[in-house]
Motif scaffolding. Structure first.
Motif, PDB file in Angstrom:
ATOM      1  N   THR A  40       7.925  -1.636   4.674  1.00 25.96           N
ATOM      2  CA  THR A  40       7.852  -2.487   5.619  1.00 25.96           C
ATOM      3  C   THR A  40       8.547  -3.761   5.571  1.00 25.96           C
ATOM      4  O   THR A  40       9.585  -3.893   4.600  1.00 25.96           O
ATOM      5  N   ASP A  78       1.041  -1.127  -0.048  1.00 28.92           N
ATOM      6  CA  ASP A  78       0.121   0.063  -0.158  1.00 28.92           C
ATOM      7  C   ASP A  78       0.894   1.315   0.179  1.00 28.92           C
ATOM      8  O   ASP A  78       0.428   2.384   0.663  1.00 28.92           O
ATOM      9  N   ASN A 126       5.288  -8.206   8.560  1.00 25.05           N
ATOM     10  CA  ASN A 126       4.206  -7.378   8.853  1.00 25.05           C
ATOM     11  C   ASN A 126       3.457  -7.179   7.808  1.00 25.05           C
ATOM     12  O   ASN A 126       2.148  -6.806   8.103  1.00 25.05           O
ATOM     13  N   ALA A 127       3.992  -7.116   6.463  1.00 26.50           N
ATOM     14  CA  ALA A 127       3.057  -7.128   5.447  1.00 26.50           C
ATOM     15  C   ALA A 127       1.900  -8.301   5.498  1.00 26.50           C
ATOM     16  O   ALA A 127       0.952  -8.096   5.101  1.00 26.50           O
ATOM     17  N   ASP A 180       0.454  -9.647   8.121  1.00 25.51           N
ATOM     18  CA  ASP A 180      -0.643  -8.962   8.823  1.00 25.51           C
ATOM     19  C   ASP A 180      -1.507  -8.034   8.131  1.00 25.51           C
ATOM     20  O   ASP A 180      -2.702  -7.986   8.164  1.00 25.51           O
ATOM     21  N   ARG A 181      -0.824  -7.244   7.295  1.00 24.83           N
ATOM     22  CA  ARG A 181      -1.584  -6.147   6.633  1.00 24.83           C
ATOM     23  C   ARG A 181      -2.551  -6.886   5.367  1.00 24.83           C
ATOM     24  O   ARG A 181      -3.579  -6.295   5.159  1.00 24.83           O
ATOM     25  N   THR A 182      -1.981  -7.907   4.913  1.00 22.99           N
ATOM     26  CA  THR A 182      -2.963  -8.510   3.559  1.00 22.99           C
ATOM     27  C   THR A 182      -3.954  -9.202   4.491  1.00 22.99           C
ATOM     28  O   THR A 182      -4.915  -9.021   4.005  1.00 22.99           O
ATOM     29  N   CYS A 212      -5.792  -8.376   7.219  1.00 23.21           N
ATOM     30  CA  CYS A 212      -6.516  -7.171   7.416  1.00 23.21           C
ATOM     31  C   CYS A 212      -7.140  -6.481   6.309  1.00 23.21           C
ATOM     32  O   CYS A 212      -8.298  -6.287   6.627  1.00 23.21           O
ATOM     33  N   SER A 213      -6.455  -6.508   5.442  1.00 22.35           N
ATOM     34  CA  SER A 213      -6.865  -5.896   4.185  1.00 22.35           C
ATOM     35  C   SER A 213      -8.214  -6.609   3.583  1.00 22.35           C
ATOM     36  O   SER A 213      -9.055  -6.346   2.985  1.00 22.35           O
TER      37      SER A 213
END
Length: 299
Positions: free
Chosen positions: A264, A260, A268-269, A271-273, A275-276
């Motif tokens: 990072t 995004d 951490n990516a 977790d972002r994936t 959540c997204s």
């Protein structure tokens, strides 16, 4: 956010003491301490390690990924936390309510980024082939998407390793790939459970024999990060996945990437994936689904 990745490969005892993980090494007779709030992943490679229930409870509360390996150092199990009840119920209903059309759009974005990441990996090998993969990633319809993934994979593997390379054969290269994929897959399984998603309910993978279909969906854009490491540091021993090679593959979790538009690390990516993905199905908009991208050499 937690960041430390700990790998234990010598017999010993792990316990919880003063808000820290205590590791009593039976070989060196030393004791090491790590604040539990710093730990993101704990990998247990020795078969002679004992853990206290107090430590397991504490690490589970903090959603730490605990990976257990067999005698050949290959990941065979992951301990996943239970998502918060309010989040788990809400998220589960959203996931169950996904339409086939929504699943198709999510999968299309997922595979497009996988092929783009494969294209990046091939840039140093064959710029022309890398451009071809980028063109393939632009396929727009769902039917074209399925064909594009298959075609891209065939071109990718033959150019990355050799024309004789066959995925899933028993050789050192495939063993290294499988180990790296397993590490990322187990972190994904942990994050999926921590955020209250149903692990067996995927958007493309639907095997009734697979408890982790969703992880096998979300891992696709992350695979090229492992592929690149295996290409740059090819295994030298046909029979043994060396300690050095395993550590290189584990270190991919700390590899820099973009997601995004923000820099990072892969850990951490992930977790972002996850959540997204939840945001995308909540808003019924696949555009919210985010994936990692390689950082270009000039960035």
């Amino acid at each position: 956010m937690s960041w430390r990745i700990i790998k234990i490969e010598t017999s010993g005892k792990l316990s919880f003491q003063n808000n820290q993980l205590r590791y009593d090494n039976y070989v060196s007779q030393e004791s090491l301490f790590f604040p539990t709030e710093d730990i993101a992943v704990l990998i247990l490679e020795s078969l002679q390690i004992s853990l206290t229930s107090a430590l397991i409870s504490e690490l589970s509360e903090k959603s730490v990924t605990i990976i257990f390996c067999n005698g050949k150092h290959r990941p065979v199990s992951v301990l996943s936390p239970i998502g918060k009840p309010f989040r788990q119920t809400e998220t589960a209903f959203l996931q169950i309510g996904m339409t086939q059309s929504m699943c198709n759009r999510l999968w299309q974005r997922n595979i497009r980024q996988k092929i783009l990441n494969q294209s990046f990996v091939l840039k140093s090998v064959s710029p022309e082939t890398a451009r071809l993969l980028k063109e393939i990633s632009e396929r727009r319809t769902i039917e074209e998407n399925d064909v594009a993934e298959s075609r891209a994979a065939r071109i990718y593997w033959q150019n990355l390793f050799s024309e004789s390379f066959v995925r899933h054969h028993e050789d050192a290269t495939n063993a290294a790939l499988d180990y790296g994929y397993a590490i990322i897959r187990n972190v994904l399984i942990n994050r999926i459970a921590a955020h209250g998603l149903i692990p067996c309910l995927g958007i493309h993978h639907h095997s009734v024999l697979n408890n982790f279909n969703l992880a096998d969906d979300l891992i696709e854009p992350y695979r090229p990060f492992i592929d690149r490491t295996v290409f740059l540091f090819p295994p030298q021993d046909d029979d043994i996945l060396t300690k050095e090679m395993r550590e290189r593959l584990i270190s991919v979790l700390k590899a820099p990437c973009f997601i995004d538009g923000q820099k990072t690390i892969v850990l951490n990516a992930i977790d972002r994936t996850v959540c997204s993905f939840i945001k995308a199905i909540k808003e019924k908009n696949a555009e919210y689904f985010l994936f990692p991208e390689f950082i270009k050499d000039d960035e």
